[in-house]
Design an enzyme around this catalytic site. Structure first.
Site, short mmCIF file in Angstrom:
data_model
loop_
_atom_site.label_atom_id
_atom_site.label_comp_id
_atom_site.label_asym_id
_atom_site.label_seq_id
_atom_site.Cartn_x
_atom_site.Cartn_y
_atom_site.Cartn_z
N ARG A 23 11.48 14.32 40.15
CA ARG A 23 10.86 13.18 39.44
C ARG A 23 9.42 13.47 39.05
O ARG A 23 8.58 12.56 38.99
CB ARG A 23 10.92 11.91 40.29
CG ARG A 23 12.33 11.38 40.49
CD ARG A 23 12.87 10.77 39.21
NE ARG A 23 14.03 9.94 39.45
CZ ARG A 23 13.98 8.60 39.49
NH1 ARG A 23 12.88 7.96 39.28
NH2 ARG A 23 15.07 7.93 39.72
N ARG A 27 5.89 8.11 36.39
CA ARG A 27 4.83 7.09 36.29
C ARG A 27 3.54 7.42 37.01
O ARG A 27 2.52 6.80 36.74
CB ARG A 27 5.38 5.76 36.81
CG ARG A 27 6.30 5.10 35.81
CD ARG A 27 7.07 3.97 36.44
NE ARG A 27 7.95 4.48 37.48
CZ ARG A 27 8.89 3.77 38.07
NH1 ARG A 27 9.05 2.50 37.76
NH2 ARG A 27 9.68 4.30 38.98
N ARG A 36 5.25 6.53 27.39
CA ARG A 36 6.31 5.55 27.67
C ARG A 36 6.02 4.25 26.92
O ARG A 36 6.89 3.64 26.32
CB ARG A 36 6.35 5.33 29.18
CG ARG A 36 7.06 4.14 29.67
CD ARG A 36 8.54 4.42 29.85
NE ARG A 36 9.09 3.46 30.76
CZ ARG A 36 9.27 2.18 30.48
NH1 ARG A 36 8.97 1.71 29.30
NH2 ARG A 36 9.77 1.36 31.39
N ASP A 73 17.80 10.90 32.12
CA ASP A 73 18.24 10.18 33.31
C ASP A 73 19.69 10.53 33.58
O ASP A 73 20.45 10.82 32.64
CB ASP A 73 18.09 8.67 33.14
CG ASP A 73 18.13 7.98 34.50
OD1 ASP A 73 17.10 7.95 35.18
OD2 ASP A 73 19.22 7.51 34.90
N TYR A 151 27.02 3.74 40.53
CA TYR A 151 26.39 2.86 39.52
C TYR A 151 27.43 2.24 38.60
O TYR A 151 27.34 1.07 38.22
CB TYR A 151 25.38 3.65 38.67
CG TYR A 151 24.10 3.93 39.41
CD1 TYR A 151 23.12 2.94 39.57
CD2 TYR A 151 23.85 5.18 39.98
CE1 TYR A 151 21.95 3.19 40.26
CE2 TYR A 151 22.68 5.44 40.66
CZ TYR A 151 21.73 4.44 40.80
OH TYR A 151 20.57 4.69 41.49
O1 CP3 Z 1 12.71 14.58 37.69
C1 CP3 Z 1 12.19 14.33 36.57
O2 CP3 Z 1 10.98 14.23 36.41
C2 CP3 Z 1 13.10 14.24 35.37
C3 CP3 Z 1 13.51 12.93 34.99
C4 CP3 Z 1 14.45 12.11 35.86
C5 CP3 Z 1 14.45 10.70 35.81
N1 CP3 Z 1 15.50 10.24 36.54
C6 CP3 Z 1 13.48 9.86 35.05
C7 CP3 Z 1 13.33 8.43 35.38
C8 CP3 Z 1 15.48 12.50 36.71
C9 CP3 Z 1 15.88 13.88 37.18
C10 CP3 Z 1 16.14 11.29 37.11
C11 CP3 Z 1 17.34 11.29 37.98
C12 CP3 Z 1 17.85 10.03 38.50
N2 CP3 Z 1 17.93 8.81 37.86
C13 CP3 Z 1 18.43 9.89 39.77
C14 CP3 Z 1 18.63 11.01 40.76
C15 CP3 Z 1 17.37 11.44 41.39
C16 CP3 Z 1 16.92 10.57 42.52
O3 CP3 Z 1 15.77 10.13 42.48
O4 CP3 Z 1 17.69 10.38 43.47
C17 CP3 Z 1 18.83 8.54 39.91
C18 CP3 Z 1 19.48 7.93 41.13
C19 CP3 Z 1 18.52 7.88 38.69
C20 CP3 Z 1 18.79 6.46 38.33
C21 CP3 Z 1 17.54 5.72 38.04
N3 CP3 Z 1 16.75 5.91 36.93
C22 CP3 Z 1 16.96 4.70 38.82
C23 CP3 Z 1 17.51 4.20 40.13
C24 CP3 Z 1 15.81 4.27 38.13
C25 CP3 Z 1 14.94 3.10 38.48
C26 CP3 Z 1 14.07 3.39 39.65
C27 CP3 Z 1 12.70 3.72 39.19
O5 CP3 Z 1 12.14 4.72 39.65
O6 CP3 Z 1 12.16 2.92 38.39
C28 CP3 Z 1 15.66 5.08 36.99
C29 CP3 Z 1 14.56 5.03 36.00
C30 CP3 Z 1 13.78 6.28 35.78
N4 CP3 Z 1 14.33 7.53 35.63
C31 CP3 Z 1 12.37 6.37 35.62
C32 CP3 Z 1 12.08 7.72 35.36
C33 CP3 Z 1 10.75 8.34 35.07
C34 CP3 Z 1 11.39 5.22 35.64
C35 CP3 Z 1 11.49 4.51 34.32
C36 CP3 Z 1 10.18 3.99 33.79
O7 CP3 Z 1 9.43 4.76 33.13
O8 CP3 Z 1 9.93 2.80 33.99
#
Ligand code: CP3
Length: 346
Positions: A23, A27, A36, A73, A151
């Protein structure tokens, strides 16, 4: 030019142990928040190759990691299979049309129909490849079928995974049918990511720990291994990283098997245990507790211990799960620099 991250994935000697953070494009970076904002919603950003490429490159430039990970994502797969996805502020992802029956599953597009719809991801990859410094590696990714299925079935994130697990015990054939369809889509999707230019891939099984160890192989691990083996057969030069979060019990029993290159160790599994059980078969990635990043001392303590434990190599530094959104950038930079310095072998 050989890349230190790729060399490390194959267990080849490297001048220091490479480092990246799960990740890492997110943010905690003001530059991410600015892009964003410009993009609109989170999904708008994922579907905008120019801006997605820009945020993919940010952590390489700002934090100094040895590899970029594609900005996207895991949920774009169910999205392009035809599910209605939105990200609700403060709540995370929501599907308004969860999969609860065979009819629901039938509605979803096949793998062959789904993979080409992710063209915006492949275009992002091509743009990143043009701009990534040549000594840095580029990682693609997808969700594990089980994590995607949770999901798709729950319709949102869950603490208990009741509906998914109820299906596991009461209608395992339906769950296997969902996992099968998703597995085929992930195979084609990752193959296309590789064709577009990623140099390694990671499969995230974030909710592995929801399944009891006796059922984990049947409902998750074997599908991840199937995807890994599909890719290794076609792209042996591309390292495959599997990250099942929260399965120390599974590791302890020595059940980990399959043809892949790197095992991602989560923060709840002692690295010494992973090294003892798996270190001769897989390169190990991880596994600093992400919350340590708030303290430079706590970070130093962990990086020094990992560098010492893994001093003969076969290791990639990472966090044991994703970086938290309010970590000071300076602390992330400190972690990356320390990992690179304390593991130096030349
Ligand atoms: O790693 C990276 O930097 C690459 C980008 C990436 C994102 N999501 C961007 C993201 C990757 C590899 C993911 C994978 C992901 N997405 C997973 C597996 C990794 C883990 O953390 O276990 C899962 C379970 C998701 C599903 C998901 N996407 C959730 C549960 C959420 C909301 C939670 C949160 O952090 O807000 C997201 C949103 C998300 N995916 C964001 C980002 C940067 C935040 C969105 C925003 O900008 O508001």
């Amino acid at each position: 030019m050989s890349k230190i991250f790729i060399d490390a994935c194959f267990g080849r000697p490297t001048p220091y142990t490479p480092v990246w953070m799960m990740r890492q494009a997110g943010r905690y970076l003001a530059e991410y928040r600015a892009v964003r904002e410009k993009a609109g919603t989170f999904l708008d950003l994922c579907r905008n190759p120019e801006l997605a490429a820009e945020v993919t490159l940010q952590p390489v430039e700002i934090v100094g990691v040895d590899a970029a990970i594609l900005f996207s994502d895991i949920l774009v797969i169910p999205l392009e299979m035809g599910m209605n996805l939105s990200f609700v502020a403060g709540e995370g992802p929501v599907f308004s049309d969860p999969i609860r029956s065979r009819e629901d599953l039938e509605r979803l597009r096949s793998a062959e129909e789904t993979a080409p719809r992710l063209e915006y991801v492949y275009e992002t990859i091509r743009l990143v490849k043009e701009r990534l410094p040549e000594d840095k590696a580029f990682i693609g990714f997808a969700g594990a079928p089980w994590t995607l299925a949770t999901y798709m079935i729950e319709g949102q994130g869950s603490k208990t995974y009741t509906l998914s697990k109820k299906m596991l015990y009461t209608d395992p054939e339906l769950l296997h049918a969902i996992l099968r369809k998703t597995t085929e889509a992930v195979k084609l999707y990752l193959a296309r990511q590789i064709e577009a230019g990623v140099e390694a891939v990671q499969i995230f099984d974030s909710w592995a720990a929801a399944i009891e160890p006796a059922k984990y192989d049947e409902f998750s691990w074997k599908y991840m291994v199937e995807i890994a083996e599909y890719l290794k057969e076609r792209y042996p030069h591309v390292p495959v990283i599997l990250f099942p979060k929260g399965i120390a019990a599974f590791i302890e029993r020595g059940w980990v098997y399959g043809n892949f290159d790197v095992f991602g160790v989560d923060w709840g599994t002692p690295m010494a245990l992973a090294k003892e059980k798996l270190g001769d078969r897989y390169v190990l990635q991880g596994n600093m507790e992400p919350t340590r990043l708030y303290s430079k001392e706590a970070t130093q303590e962990c990086v020094a211990a990992l560098a010492n434990l893994m001093k003969e190599g076969r290791h990639i530094f990472n966090l044991g799960h994703g970086i938290l959104p309010d970590v000071p950038v300076e602390n992330a930079r400190h972690f990356v620099r320390l990992a690179q310095e304390l593991s130096r072998r030349d």
